[in-house]
Structures are given as structure tokens and as C-alpha cells.
Enzyme design. Structure first.
Site, PDB file in Angstrom:
ATOM      1  N   CYS A 187       0.828  -1.209   0.000  1.00  0.00           N
ATOM      2  CA  CYS A 187       0.000   0.000   0.000  1.00  0.00           C
ATOM      3  C   CYS A 187       0.864   1.261   0.000  1.00  0.00           C
TER       4      CYS A 187
ATOM      5  N   CYS B  58      -1.773   1.729  -2.908  1.00  0.00           N
ATOM      6  CA  CYS B  58      -2.730   2.809  -2.657  1.00  0.00           C
ATOM      7  C   CYS B  58      -2.122   4.218  -2.671  1.00  0.00           C
TER       8      CYS B  58
ATOM      9  N   LYS C  60      -0.443   5.397  -5.971  1.00  0.00           N
ATOM     10  CA  LYS C  60      -1.540   5.367  -6.959  1.00  0.00           C
ATOM     11  C   LYS C  60      -2.474   6.562  -6.778  1.00  0.00           C
TER      12      LYS C  60
ATOM     13  N   TYR D 163      -9.089  -3.481 -11.141  1.00  0.00           N
ATOM     14  CA  TYR D 163      -8.649  -2.332 -10.346  1.00  0.00           C
ATOM     15  C   TYR D 163      -7.341  -1.705 -10.859  1.00  0.00           C
TER      16      TYR D 163
ATOM     17  N   GLU E 151      -7.223   1.767 -12.998  1.00  0.00           N
ATOM     18  CA  GLU E 151      -6.752   2.946 -12.252  1.00  0.00           C
ATOM     19  C   GLU E 151      -5.489   3.522 -12.893  1.00  0.00           C
TER      20      GLU E 151
ATOM     21  N   HIS F  65     -26.807  20.128   0.440  1.00  0.00           N
ATOM     22  CA  HIS F  65     -26.898  20.761  -0.871  1.00  0.00           C
ATOM     23  C   HIS F  65     -25.844  21.847  -1.019  1.00  0.00           C
TER      24      HIS F  65
ATOM     25  N   GLU G 278     -25.831  14.025  -2.081  1.00  0.00           N
ATOM     26  CA  GLU G 278     -27.271  14.168  -1.801  1.00  0.00           C
ATOM     27  C   GLU G 278     -28.111  13.422  -2.842  1.00  0.00           C
TER      28      GLU G 278
HETATM   29  P1  FAD Z   1       1.618  -6.132   2.037  1.00  0.00           P
HETATM   30  O1  FAD Z   1       1.231  -4.716   2.244  1.00  0.00           O
HETATM   31  O2  FAD Z   1       1.901  -6.542   0.644  1.00  0.00           O
HETATM   32  O3  FAD Z   1       2.885  -6.403   2.965  1.00  0.00           O
HETATM   33  C1  FAD Z   1       3.588  -7.612   2.976  1.00  0.00           C
HETATM   34  C2  FAD Z   1       5.047  -7.346   3.283  1.00  0.00           C
HETATM   35  O4  FAD Z   1       5.698  -8.573   3.603  1.00  0.00           O
HETATM   36  C3  FAD Z   1       5.799  -6.773   2.092  1.00  0.00           C
HETATM   37  O5  FAD Z   1       6.612  -5.704   2.483  1.00  0.00           O
HETATM   38  C4  FAD Z   1       6.645  -7.943   1.618  1.00  0.00           C
HETATM   39  O6  FAD Z   1       7.808  -7.551   0.929  1.00  0.00           O
HETATM   40  C5  FAD Z   1       6.950  -8.625   2.939  1.00  0.00           C
HETATM   41  N1  FAD Z   1       7.362 -10.036   2.815  1.00  0.00           N
HETATM   42  C6  FAD Z   1       6.934 -10.952   1.917  1.00  0.00           C
HETATM   43  N2  FAD Z   1       7.499 -12.146   2.164  1.00  0.00           N
HETATM   44  C7  FAD Z   1       8.295 -11.985   3.242  1.00  0.00           C
HETATM   45  C8  FAD Z   1       9.124 -12.854   3.994  1.00  0.00           C
HETATM   46  N3  FAD Z   1       9.229 -14.147   3.676  1.00  0.00           N
HETATM   47  N4  FAD Z   1       9.808 -12.345   5.036  1.00  0.00           N
HETATM   48  C9  FAD Z   1       9.716 -11.026   5.369  1.00  0.00           C
HETATM   49  N5  FAD Z   1       8.937 -10.161   4.697  1.00  0.00           N
HETATM   50  C10 FAD Z   1       8.225 -10.638   3.654  1.00  0.00           C
HETATM   51  N6  FAD Z   1      -6.037  -1.240  -1.239  1.00  0.00           N
HETATM   52  C11 FAD Z   1      -6.897  -0.290  -0.802  1.00  0.00           C
HETATM   53  O7  FAD Z   1      -7.543  -0.487   0.227  1.00  0.00           O
HETATM   54  N7  FAD Z   1      -7.047   0.894  -1.461  1.00  0.00           N
HETATM   55  C12 FAD Z   1      -6.351   1.176  -2.588  1.00  0.00           C
HETATM   56  O8  FAD Z   1      -6.521   2.256  -3.155  1.00  0.00           O
HETATM   57  C13 FAD Z   1      -5.447   0.217  -3.069  1.00  0.00           C
HETATM   58  N8  FAD Z   1      -4.714   0.461  -4.165  1.00  0.00           N
HETATM   59  C14 FAD Z   1      -3.831  -0.478  -4.611  1.00  0.00           C
HETATM   60  C15 FAD Z   1      -3.098  -0.190  -5.762  1.00  0.00           C
HETATM   61  C16 FAD Z   1      -2.215  -1.118  -6.257  1.00  0.00           C
HETATM   62  C17 FAD Z   1      -1.424  -0.795  -7.500  1.00  0.00           C
HETATM   63  C18 FAD Z   1      -2.046  -2.360  -5.577  1.00  0.00           C
HETATM   64  C19 FAD Z   1      -1.071  -3.365  -6.107  1.00  0.00           C
HETATM   65  C20 FAD Z   1      -2.758  -2.650  -4.439  1.00  0.00           C
HETATM   66  C21 FAD Z   1      -3.668  -1.708  -3.942  1.00  0.00           C
HETATM   67  N9  FAD Z   1      -4.426  -1.955  -2.804  1.00  0.00           N
HETATM   68  C22 FAD Z   1      -5.309  -1.011  -2.358  1.00  0.00           C
HETATM   69  C23 FAD Z   1      -4.309  -3.234  -2.061  1.00  0.00           C
HETATM   70  C24 FAD Z   1      -3.415  -3.064  -0.813  1.00  0.00           C
HETATM   71  O9  FAD Z   1      -2.184  -2.500  -1.180  1.00  0.00           O
HETATM   72  C25 FAD Z   1      -3.194  -4.429  -0.159  1.00  0.00           C
HETATM   73  O10 FAD Z   1      -4.451  -5.014   0.097  1.00  0.00           O
HETATM   74  C26 FAD Z   1      -2.432  -4.332   1.161  1.00  0.00           C
HETATM   75  O11 FAD Z   1      -1.189  -3.711   0.995  1.00  0.00           O
HETATM   76  C27 FAD Z   1      -2.233  -5.738   1.745  1.00  0.00           C
HETATM   77  O12 FAD Z   1      -1.530  -5.677   2.954  1.00  0.00           O
HETATM   78  P2  FAD Z   1      -0.742  -6.952   3.531  1.00  0.00           P
HETATM   79  O13 FAD Z   1      -0.301  -6.557   4.880  1.00  0.00           O
HETATM   80  O14 FAD Z   1      -1.553  -8.149   3.355  1.00  0.00           O
HETATM   81  O15 FAD Z   1       0.510  -7.127   2.559  1.00  0.00           O
HETATM   82  P1  NDP Z   2      -7.572  -8.714 -10.374  1.00  0.00           P
HETATM   83  O1  NDP Z   2      -7.321 -10.114 -10.026  1.00  0.00           O
HETATM   84  O2  NDP Z   2      -8.670  -7.976  -9.717  1.00  0.00           O
HETATM   85  O3  NDP Z   2      -7.824  -8.603 -11.967  1.00  0.00           O
HETATM   86  C1  NDP Z   2      -6.986  -9.202 -12.891  1.00  0.00           C
HETATM   87  C2  NDP Z   2      -7.283  -8.654 -14.287  1.00  0.00           C
HETATM   88  O4  NDP Z   2      -6.329  -9.173 -15.204  1.00  0.00           O
HETATM   89  C3  NDP Z   2      -8.648  -9.060 -14.799  1.00  0.00           C
HETATM   90  O5  NDP Z   2      -9.131  -8.041 -15.627  1.00  0.00           O
HETATM   91  C4  NDP Z   2      -8.320 -10.337 -15.620  1.00  0.00           C
HETATM   92  O6  NDP Z   2      -9.203 -10.563 -16.675  1.00  0.00           O
HETATM   93  C5  NDP Z   2      -6.982  -9.942 -16.204  1.00  0.00           C
HETATM   94  N1  NDP Z   2      -6.138 -11.105 -16.518  1.00  0.00           N
HETATM   95  C6  NDP Z   2      -5.783 -12.112 -15.696  1.00  0.00           C
HETATM   96  N2  NDP Z   2      -4.956 -12.967 -16.327  1.00  0.00           N
HETATM   97  C7  NDP Z   2      -4.784 -12.482 -17.581  1.00  0.00           C
HETATM   98  C8  NDP Z   2      -4.040 -12.904 -18.704  1.00  0.00           C
HETATM   99  N3  NDP Z   2      -3.291 -14.010 -18.657  1.00  0.00           N
HETATM  100  N4  NDP Z   2      -4.085 -12.170 -19.836  1.00  0.00           N
HETATM  101  C9  NDP Z   2      -4.836 -11.053 -19.887  1.00  0.00           C
HETATM  102  N5  NDP Z   2      -5.568 -10.583 -18.855  1.00  0.00           N
HETATM  103  C10 NDP Z   2      -5.542 -11.298 -17.710  1.00  0.00           C
HETATM  104  O7  NDP Z   2      -6.183  -8.009 -10.163  1.00  0.00           O
HETATM  105  P2  NDP Z   2      -5.662  -6.529  -9.953  1.00  0.00           P
HETATM  106  O8  NDP Z   2      -4.211  -6.663 -10.167  1.00  0.00           O
HETATM  107  O9  NDP Z   2      -6.381  -5.526 -10.775  1.00  0.00           O
HETATM  108  O10 NDP Z   2      -5.958  -6.217  -8.417  1.00  0.00           O
HETATM  109  C11 NDP Z   2      -5.492  -7.065  -7.367  1.00  0.00           C
HETATM  110  C12 NDP Z   2      -6.149  -6.703  -6.067  1.00  0.00           C
HETATM  111  O11 NDP Z   2      -5.558  -5.517  -5.547  1.00  0.00           O
HETATM  112  C13 NDP Z   2      -7.631  -6.391  -6.186  1.00  0.00           C
HETATM  113  O12 NDP Z   2      -8.403  -7.547  -5.961  1.00  0.00           O
HETATM  114  C14 NDP Z   2      -7.867  -5.347  -5.135  1.00  0.00           C
HETATM  115  O13 NDP Z   2      -8.396  -5.924  -3.965  1.00  0.00           O
HETATM  116  C15 NDP Z   2      -6.504  -4.754  -4.854  1.00  0.00           C
HETATM  117  N6  NDP Z   2      -6.530  -3.374  -5.342  1.00  0.00           N
HETATM  118  C16 NDP Z   2      -7.349  -2.461  -4.742  1.00  0.00           C
HETATM  119  C17 NDP Z   2      -7.455  -1.180  -5.227  1.00  0.00           C
HETATM  120  C18 NDP Z   2      -8.381  -0.208  -4.594  1.00  0.00           C
HETATM  121  O14 NDP Z   2      -8.870  -0.456  -3.496  1.00  0.00           O
HETATM  122  N7  NDP Z   2      -8.668   0.921  -5.226  1.00  0.00           N
HETATM  123  C19 NDP Z   2      -6.681  -0.744  -6.378  1.00  0.00           C
HETATM  124  C20 NDP Z   2      -5.836  -1.776  -6.931  1.00  0.00           C
HETATM  125  C21 NDP Z   2      -5.789  -3.034  -6.418  1.00  0.00           C
HETATM  126  P3  NDP Z   2     -10.471 -11.553 -16.552  1.00  0.00           P
HETATM  127  O15 NDP Z   2     -11.592 -10.706 -16.030  1.00  0.00           O
HETATM  128  O16 NDP Z   2     -10.670 -12.007 -17.951  1.00  0.00           O
HETATM  129  O17 NDP Z   2     -10.104 -12.668 -15.622  1.00  0.00           O
END
Ligand code: FAD
Ligand code: NDP
Length: 517
Positions: free
Chosen positions: A81, A86, A89, A223, A227, A492, A497
């Protein structure tokens, strides 16, 4: 003469390691552990659990280790995140939104001239500065709360013993009475596309890309893909999204289609029902030549891009954990850890939370709350469980989409079409009028149970959707009914609203389009 200097470093480490192992094993047998709680993973969930555990006076350790992305990007403490999710992004989304505001500011009387430019380098620099300040903030907080932080990779030796491997490959063993796995996930790469691993980036790289991405192909349509494609388009890059099947899988279908329609009207290109088959670097101009196949007719097409970005989902980061040494089970398909309602794995002292667990939403606030509640149950006698239902979320596309509760399709499937009532309306945010912004897709849908009026789902597509939805999500989790909703007085003039003003049912067939003030 024997000297330690003559002995190879790895040999010394190996001897110390064996010694430690014997000592730990003796301690464990006596029921004594180095820590009350060891958390593997210092992201949203892990940090929250560790800090909460320490607040009860427990001895807590957190391990966090980031393996570089396929393209070599690295980052600091705080997890996905903070570093590659997050936070960067939303800041880039904000940069794009500002661009839109600049474009219409002349209508509000601002005279900013024609020569407005954007610097990708400045944006990346400032976003990364903020990210680094958060990395530092997390380290300080752990120190203040007396949580021991190890910048090391964790793996299981047995159900109480964790091996720490630092970036110099030095190994140390620590034991914990309770272990929490919060290792999150990493972007998935396709297995069978030549050139993907060599040339394509992922969300692990985009937010720190040193040069502007230029003409970009984003593969995926959920997502992350929408985004990122949204802000890239908003920043002026020629952006194409390659969609395999639907927009925003798992969300309400109608809303997903409206999100994509809005993006298309704002300049993002879409290639539907297609998947890439080849990526290669051209020798003459360094561009990436991408071939793709239509899933509808099998036709093969090609184009050149400066950047190819895979956003095709995420995989749990379990590769280093040696889960089998502790007996922790994962789901065969998703490879995510299976937990019960207590976030307990099949091993009694090992828990897992956040993105690494099977069948739960991958969202930061979900991981944070689950971590906090778990620590309270472990150390404060609480029995409160994490409720994974009715989790609100926002997709930060140019026109934001926020939702809580059931989609229309899920509500129909669960209750039957004749047992639900859907109220809906298109609307025009006031600020779009003078700015002459396209409001074609600003739309609200509220799904209710016909029998008791209970609201099952709210869907809002419009500006600041996340800010609008937070309060409604609280109301929905308190059992909000349609009567309560529409007897609430609006604020408003706001877009929010419009939700309390809904009165047209889908079933009536009446026109839900804007009719005036
Ligand atoms: P993480 O935050 O991924 O933390 C896991 C940590 O463990 C990492 O630092 C990793 O390197 C470390 N680690 C892994 N393996 C080991 C190991 N063996 N030993 C030690 N350390 C290790 N969520 C939202 O709510 N709102 C958003 O707007 C949003 N936007 C997103 C945008 C993107 C592009 C992405 C990819 C995700 C987004 N998410 C969003 C999802 C959110 O980031 C994740 O749900 C959240 O970070 C998950 O938290 P976590 O603690 O499970 O794992
Ligand atoms: P998702 O698993 O939600 O979506 C994957 C996308 O990639 C789908 O559109 C899928 O298509 C497509 N896809 C999968 N495999 C292939 C392939 N081989 N070739 C072409 N297209 C493919 O993953 P995201 O990475 O978008 O997000 C991961 C998670 O991160 C989300 O579930 C969300 O919880 C979290 N997140 C949250 C955000 C927020 O809160 N604003 C923002 C970003 C991430 P198909 O529909 O055909 O399977």
C-alpha cells in the site's frame, strides 16, 4: 595457527546457526520463546498486528523483506500500500485530476495560458519523497512501540522457529509463541508470453519509473489496470488497455461498463477480447513490438509501444516461507493460506491475514483491521472477529466508482429478481456544469430487499466517490433501509445528496436521466 579471520564467513555463520538451533530447541521444549509474537511481513496487516500486540506489553518482532521486482525495483518498510499501491496510486490519480481541473479552469475565469506542461520526473520525485517519509515513519513508530524490526526474509524451521535471512545471507533463528503470516502478494506475470519478463513492467515499477512511460499498453481490466490506465491517460500519455473479458471482474457489471465508457470518452483506448502473445524489442527504434490475438476471431494484430504494463492480478508471496516445515496449508488453486474465522491456519499457533489469505478482499483497511482484531484476541481477551462482509471499496478511475454491499447480479442470484427493488439515477455534479465536463456516466444505483426495504448494495459513480461512500457504508452496516435513506435530509449542493433523493425504480422503466435541479 587457528584464526577466525582464516575461516570463511559462511562457515562461521553455519556454526553459529547450528548452535542457535540447538539452544532454541531446548528453550522451546521448556515453553520459553524469544517473542510472544513474530509477524512475518511489515505491510498494512503485519504492522497493525505488531503495533497492537506491543500495546499490550507483549514482546513483538516484525520481519520485512522486499525482493526486487522482475525489473529490479526495490522499496522500504510498509508493504504494498505504502510503496507500490494505494499511496503512490492515489497521488498519481490526484495529479491526473489536477490536469483535468487545469483544462477547465478557464471556464471559471482562470487565465493560465496555453502552454501548460507536465513533468513526470517531478511527479515521481515528489511521490517517492512522500513514500520514503512513510517508510521512515513506520520505522520510528516500531522503535517507539518497542517492536523489534528485522530487515530480513522469514522462513519456517518449525511451528515456533523462524529463520531470518538478511541481505548479506546471514541467518539467525528466533522463536515465537504466536506467529502471524502477513506477507501480502506480488504482481503476476504471464507464463507463456515471450518477452513479458524481459521487457514488461508491473505496478511494482510504474510509480518510480525514472522516465515518462510514453505510449503504454496496459494488459488487464480490473482495479490496477483501469486505475493506472486512467491516470496515465490523464497525464497525457497515449494509453491502451487490453481487455481479456470483462471490465472490473467481480464488480457490478453495469457499473464496470460505465467506468470503461467514461475512460473511453476521455481518451483511453481499449482493445477488447484479446490477449498478448509476443513482446519483442525492436532494434531500430527500441520500441516494444507487441502481438496480440483476438479471442473472438483468432486474428493476430500488432503495434509498437514504449511501455508494456501487466496488471493481470497478484500472487501470494509465499515463495520463501517454507510453509511445509510448519505444516501450514494453502489452497491448491490460489496458493493462498487457508484460515478459519479466527485467522488461524491449520497449525494452532500460526495465523495469517491480509492479501495472503484465501477468499478474502485484498484491501488495506481490511488487512489493518484484521491485524488489530487478531492482536486483541491474542493478548486482550477479546473475542471480536473480523467481519469480511459489506466491505466498501473505491476504484480510483478518472470518474471514481465506489461501492458497498451486493452487485445487482449477486443480489438477483441471491434473492431472485422479483424480491429486490433497484433505485437508480444519472445525475450531473454542479461543478461539471460551468466546467462543461462530461457527466454521461455519473450514475447511482441502490439495491434493496423488497420485503423489508433493507439496502443490500450501494453503487456510486462520480467525483470523490470514496469520500461520498464512507458514511453510507457505515449506515449500510447498521442495517440501513430505503425508507431511512430517503427520509434523510441531503446536503446541498453535493453529489452525495443524489443518493438520498433516489426515487425511480429500474422496474418502472422510467427515464433515470438528469431532469434539472
Ligand atoms: P503487504 O502490504 O503486501 O505487505 C507484505 C510485506 O511482507 C511486504 O513488504 C513484503 O515484501 C513482505 N514479505 C513478503 N514475504 C516476506 C518474507 N518471507 N519475510 C519477510 N517479509 C516478507 N487497497 C486499498 O484499500 N485501497 C487502494 O486504493 C489500493 N490500491 C492499490 C493499488 C495497487 C497498484 C495495488 C497493487 C494494491 C492496492 N491496494 C489497495 C491493495 C493493498 O495495497 C493491499 O491489500 C495491502 O497492501 C495488503 O496488505 P498486507 O499486509 O496483506 O501485505
Ligand atoms: P484482479 O485479479 O482484480 O484482476 C486481474 C485482471 O487481469 C482481470 O481483468 C483479468 O481478466 C486480467 N487477466 C488475468 N490474467 C490475464 C491474462 N493471462 N491475460 C490477460 N488478462 C488477464 O487483479 P488486480 O491486479 O487488478 O488487483 C489485485 C487486487 O488488488 C484487487 O483484488 C484489489 O483488492 C486490490 N486493489 C485495490 C485497489 C483499490 O482499493 N482501489 C486498487 C488496486 C488493487 P479476466 O476478467 O478475464 O479474468
Amino acid at each position: 595457527m587457528f584464526s577466525l579471520q582464516n575461516v570463511q564467513r559462511p562457515t562461521v555463520y553455519a556454526c553459529l546457526f547450528t548452535l542457535q538451533k540447538c539452544l532454541r530447541s531446548i528453550c522451546s521444549k521448556r515453553g520459553q520463546f524469544d517473542y510472544d509474537l513474530i509477524v512475518i511481513g511489515g505491510g498494512s496487516g503485519g504492522l497493525s498486528c505488531a503495533k497492537e500486540g506491543a500495546a499490550y506489553g507483549k514482546k513483538v518482532a516484525v520481519l520485512d523483506y522486499v525482493s526486487p521486482s522482475i525489473q529490479g525495483t526495490k522499496w522500504g518498510l510498509g508493504g504494498t500500500c505504502v510503496n507500490v499501491g494505494c499511496i503512490p496510486k492515489k497521488l498519481m490519480h490526484q495529479a491526473a485530476q489536477l490536469g483535468e481541473s487545469i483544462q477547465i479552469s478557464d471556464k471559471y475565469g482562470w487565465n493560465i495560458g496555453d502552454n501548460v506542461t507536465h513533468s513526470w520526473e517531478t511527479l515521481v520525485q515528489n511521490v517517492q519523497n512522500h513514500v520514503k517519509s512513510l517508510n521512515w515513519g513506520h520505522r520510528v513508530q516500531l522503535h517507539e512501540k518497542q517492536v523489534k524490526y528485522f530487515n530480513a526474509k522469514g522462513s519456517f524451521q518449525d511451528k515456533h522457529t523462524i529463520k531470518l535471512t538478511d541481505n548479506k545471507e546471514k541467518e539467525t533463528l528466533i522463536t515465537g509463541e504466536n506467529i502471524v503470516i502477513a506477507v501480502g502478494g506480488r504482481p503476476r506475470y504471464p507464463e507463456n508470453i515471450s518477452g513479458a519478463m524481459d521487457y514488461a513492467i508491473s505496478s511494482d515499477d510504474i510509480f518510480s519509473l525514472s522516465k515518462p512511460p510514453g505510449k503504454t499498453l496496459v494488459v488487464g481490466a480490473s482495479y490496477v489496470a483501469l486505475e493506472c490506465a486512467g491516470f496515465l491517460t490523464g497525464l497525457g500519455f497515449d494509453t491502451t488497455v487490453m481487455v481479456r473479458s470483462v471490465y472490473l471482474r467481480g464488480f457490478d457489471k453495469q457499473m464496470g461498463n460505465l467506468v470503461a465508457e467514461n475512460m473511453r470518452e476521455n481518451g483511453t483506448r481499449f482493445i477488447s477480447s484479446s490477449v498478448p502473445t509476443l513482446i519483442e524489442k525492436r532494434l531500430d527504434n527500441g520500441l516494444l513490438r507487441v502481438e496480440w490475438k483476438s479471442l473472438e476471431n483468432g486474428n493476430v494484430n500488432e503495434d509498437n509501444f514504449e511501455t508494456v504494463f501487466f496488471a493481470i492480478g497478484r500472487e501470494p508471496e509465499i515463495r520463501y516461507l517454507q510453509l511445509k516445515n510448519a505444516g501450514v496449508e494453502v489452497d491448491i488453486q490460489s496458493k493462498k493460506i487457508i484460515v478459519d474465522e479466527f485467522e488461524r491456519t491449520c497449525v494452532d499457533n500460526i495465523y495469517a491475514l491480509g492479501d495472503v489469505i484465501h477468499n478474502r478482499p485484498e484491501l488495506t483497511p481490511v488487512a489493518i483491521m484484521a491485524g488489530k482484531l487478531l492482536a486483541k484476541r491474542l493478548f486482550d481477551g477479546s473475542n471480536k472477529l473480523m467481519d469480511y462482509n459489506k466491505i466498501p471499496t473505491t476504484v480510483f478511475t478518472p470518474l471514481e466508482y465506489s461501492t458497498v454491499g451486493l452487485s445487482e447480479d449477486d443480489a438477483v442470484e441471491k434473492y431472485g429478481e422479483d424480491k429486490i427493488e433497484i433505485f437508480h439515477a444519472f445525475y450531473k455534479p454542479l461543478e461539471y456544469t460551468v466546467g462543461e465536463i462530461n457527466a454521461n456516466q455519473c450514475y447511482i444505483k441502490v439495491i434493496c430487499c423488497s420485503k423489508n426495504g433493507k439496502i443490500l448494495g450501494i453503487h456510486f459513480l462520480g467525483p470523490h466517490a470514496g469520500e461520498v461512500m464512507q458514511g453510507f457504508a457505515v449506515a449500510l452496516s447498521c442495517g440501513l433501509t430505503y425508507d431511512q435513506l430517503c427520509s434523510s435530509v441531503g446536503i446541498h449542493p453535493t453529489s452525495a445528496e443524489e443518493i438520498v433523493k433516489l426515487n425511480i425504480t429500474k422496474r418502472s422503466g422510467k427515464d433515470p436521466h438528469v431532469t434539472g435541479c
